[in-house]
Write an enzyme that holds these catalytic residues in place. Structure first.
Site, PDB file in Angstrom:
ATOM      1  N   MET A  80      24.824  12.553 -32.929  1.00 18.94           N
ATOM      2  CA  MET A  80      25.603  11.524 -32.258  1.00 18.94           C
ATOM      3  C   MET A  80      24.995  10.135 -32.405  1.00 18.94           C
ATOM      4  O   MET A  80      23.872   9.963 -32.834  1.00 18.94           O
ATOM      5  CB  MET A  80      25.750  11.878 -30.783  1.00 18.94           C
ATOM      6  CG  MET A  80      26.463  13.214 -30.566  1.00 18.94           C
ATOM      7  SD  MET A  80      26.500  13.747 -28.839  1.00 18.94           S
ATOM      8  CE  MET A  80      27.664  12.580 -28.146  1.00 18.94           C
ATOM      9  N   ASP A 242      27.473  16.794 -31.479  1.00 20.76           N
ATOM     10  CA  ASP A 242      26.845  18.095 -31.687  1.00 20.76           C
ATOM     11  C   ASP A 242      26.495  18.801 -30.377  1.00 20.76           C
ATOM     12  O   ASP A 242      26.564  20.034 -30.308  1.00 20.76           O
ATOM     13  CB  ASP A 242      25.608  17.962 -32.569  1.00 20.76           C
ATOM     14  CG  ASP A 242      24.591  16.946 -32.059  1.00 20.76           C
ATOM     15  OD1 ASP A 242      24.871  16.241 -31.069  1.00 20.76           O
ATOM     16  OD2 ASP A 242      23.507  16.854 -32.671  1.00 20.76           O
TER      17      ASP A 242
END
Length: 503
Positions: A80, A242
């Site tokens: 991210m 994720d």
């Protein structure tokens, strides 16, 4: 028909295929290169990342013996935040900046010197301690230090959103990314107040629109189809970061569920049906699809500690056909408590954000005596991560009853049992392996109507492969070792003397 899940990690890009039942049919992975052109910088080449993604898609289709027409929908997840910058024609303007980049730290320190409440105001909005690699501080750095490049910029993505753009030609982000940019955790989206706090109001158009994680964000273009072997027109959903994807794919998307994702980082959290900002100024709050949140504490370095051990302490084992099995065998030669050796697993150039916030914290061994050898040192590293997990859960207001352990660390029976013994909770290992890719695929299936909701999809895949219960015979040894660990931790972090406990 199958679902394709893509998972773009920091240094590995994975692709996996799943049936409607959520069972994995095939998987493939390829490494990418992370560059560090200056101290604390962490970057990845966008063209290389796309080429590796295209190659791994072709590979997984070949592994499954299918062509692109077998894929019903595609979901994307990945590491991210950070910043991947393109121009109006979609061309990358510079290397992508990754989540673990620390170049914005001097700007943050300067801001704090004149505004001591700066980080607390961010936490009050995002629920998260802001890391240096978050999108807004990185964007601020780019505008200040690379104005010529940013004058040509049209969009600033996170990694997964850049790869989805290459698949579809459409610009978008999702709520999990937007809320930690930093953004607004309560609204699960961007925050105009946060943009203004960083002086980014005029640059708001650089950030892509936020779409629901399950929404169809575009379709595979003819150009992407030629590169990947996919069918042009295949729907691609927005996806999620994720962390959220791993929670979904491991079957943990339900209020009250506790999870540890022991991968490159070590994330420990509890799923909530309302956002929690307690304790203040500590930990992270991730938005999850289905109006859920994950309150968590993160040890920034997870299995990367083992990679360091193999590279630096055990290069002979690194050449073993199964180096991690060899490393475990070495650790098992030492007793619980590692003979008094202690390892603090803060192996990151950006410091830690739990159990305290310290940009200066670094990994270290302590308590060493002449009788210690490699077995004790290696076991101390495994135990250090287990104690860090206990620290993380102890720092949260929520108290789990059991923990769902996923990520690479969950493959190890030895480590899974050690974690159960140290935290004194039952540890469950979900079935499957590519949890992030599975979560992305389930979002894709939800987006095309295969499942009534993402919560339903996550529940369908929750199957426990192994269960590890604490061994009462080891409790005393690990309690003593944890006290030793805590003393060295508190001295390093200059924390008040304390004894963290899950009770």
């Amino acid at each position: 028909m199958l679902l394709l899940g893509l998972d773009a990690g920091t240094s590995v890009i994975k692709a996996a295929l799943f049936g409607r039942d959520g069972r994995q049919r095939a998987a493939a992975s390829r490494r990418t290169t992370v560059s560090h052109p200056q101290p604390a910088w962490s970057e990845s080449d966008p063209e290389t990342a796309w080429a590796v993604t295209a190659a791994v898609i072709r590979q997984v289709l070949a592994e499954a013996g299918v062509d692109g027409s077998a894929i019903a929908a595609i979901g994307v997840t990945g590491a991210m935040v950070g910043a991947w910058v393109i121009d109006a024609e979609g061309r990358p303007l510079r290397p992508g900046i990754l989540w673990d980049d620390g170049r914005s730290q001097p700007w943050i320190e300067k801001r704090l010197a004149g505004d001591p409440g700066f980080l607390s105001r961010i936490f009050a909005s995002s629920g998260s301690v802001m890391q240096q690699g978050c999108t807004l501080p990185v964007l601020r750095w780019l505008l200040d230090h690379e104005p010529d490049i940013m004058a040509r910029a049209d969009c600033v993505f996170g990694c997964k959103d850049y790869l989805r753009f290459r698949l579809t030609g459409r610009r978008a982000a999702d709520p999990t990314e937007a809320s930690v940019a930093p953004g607004d955790a309560r609204a699960q989206g961007r925050s105009e107040a946060m943009l203004e706090l960083f002086g980014l109001g005029p640059h708001r158009p650089l950030l892509p629109p936020v779409l629901p994680s399950e929404a169809v964000a575009g379709a595979v273009t003819a150009e992407a189809a030629a590169a990947t072997g996919l069918r042009a027109g295949t729907p691609v959903v927005t996806g999620a970061g994720d962390v959220a994807a791993s929670v979904i794919g491991s079957g943990g998307l339900a209020a009250g569920s506790a999870c540890t994702v022991l991968g490159t980082t070590c994330l420990n959290g509890v799923v909530l049906d309302a956002p929690s900002f307690d304790p203040p100024d500590l930990g992270l709050l991730f938005s999850l699809p289905g109006r859920l949140w994950l309150r968590c504490m993160v040890n920034v370095a997870g299995t990367s500690n083992l990679d360091w051990v193999l590279r630096s302490l055990c290069p002979d084992l690194a050449r073993d056909p199964d180096p991690y099995a060899a490393l475990e065998a070495l650790a098992e030669a030492a007793p619980p408590g590692a003979g008094g050796a202690v390892y603090l697993p803060y192996l990151s150039e950006v410091g830690i954000i739990a159990p305290a916030v310290s940009a200066a914290a670094r990994a270290q061994f302590a308590g060493l005596v002449p009788g210690h050898g490699r077995p004790e040192l290696v076991r101390a590293v495994y135990e250090g991560l287990a104690y860090a997990i206990r620290d993380c859960f102890a720092a949260m207001a929520e108290r789990p009853q059991s923990v769902l352990l996923s990520g690479g660390g969950g493959r190890s029976r030895f480590w899974s049992q050690m974690i159960a013994d140290v935290i004194d909770l039952t540890v469950e290992i979900p079935d499957g392996g590519e949890y992030g890719a599975c979560g992305a695929a389930l979002l894709a299936g939800t987006g095309i109507g295969w499942y009534p909701s993402i919560g339903d999809a996550s529940r369908r895949v929750r199957t426990i492969r192994r269960t590890h219960r604490p061994d009462p015979a080891l409790r005393e040894a690990y309690e003593a070792a944890y006290r030793r660990y805590g003393g060295h931790r508190d001295a390093l972090l200059r924390m008040p003397a304390r004894m963290s406990d899950l009770s």
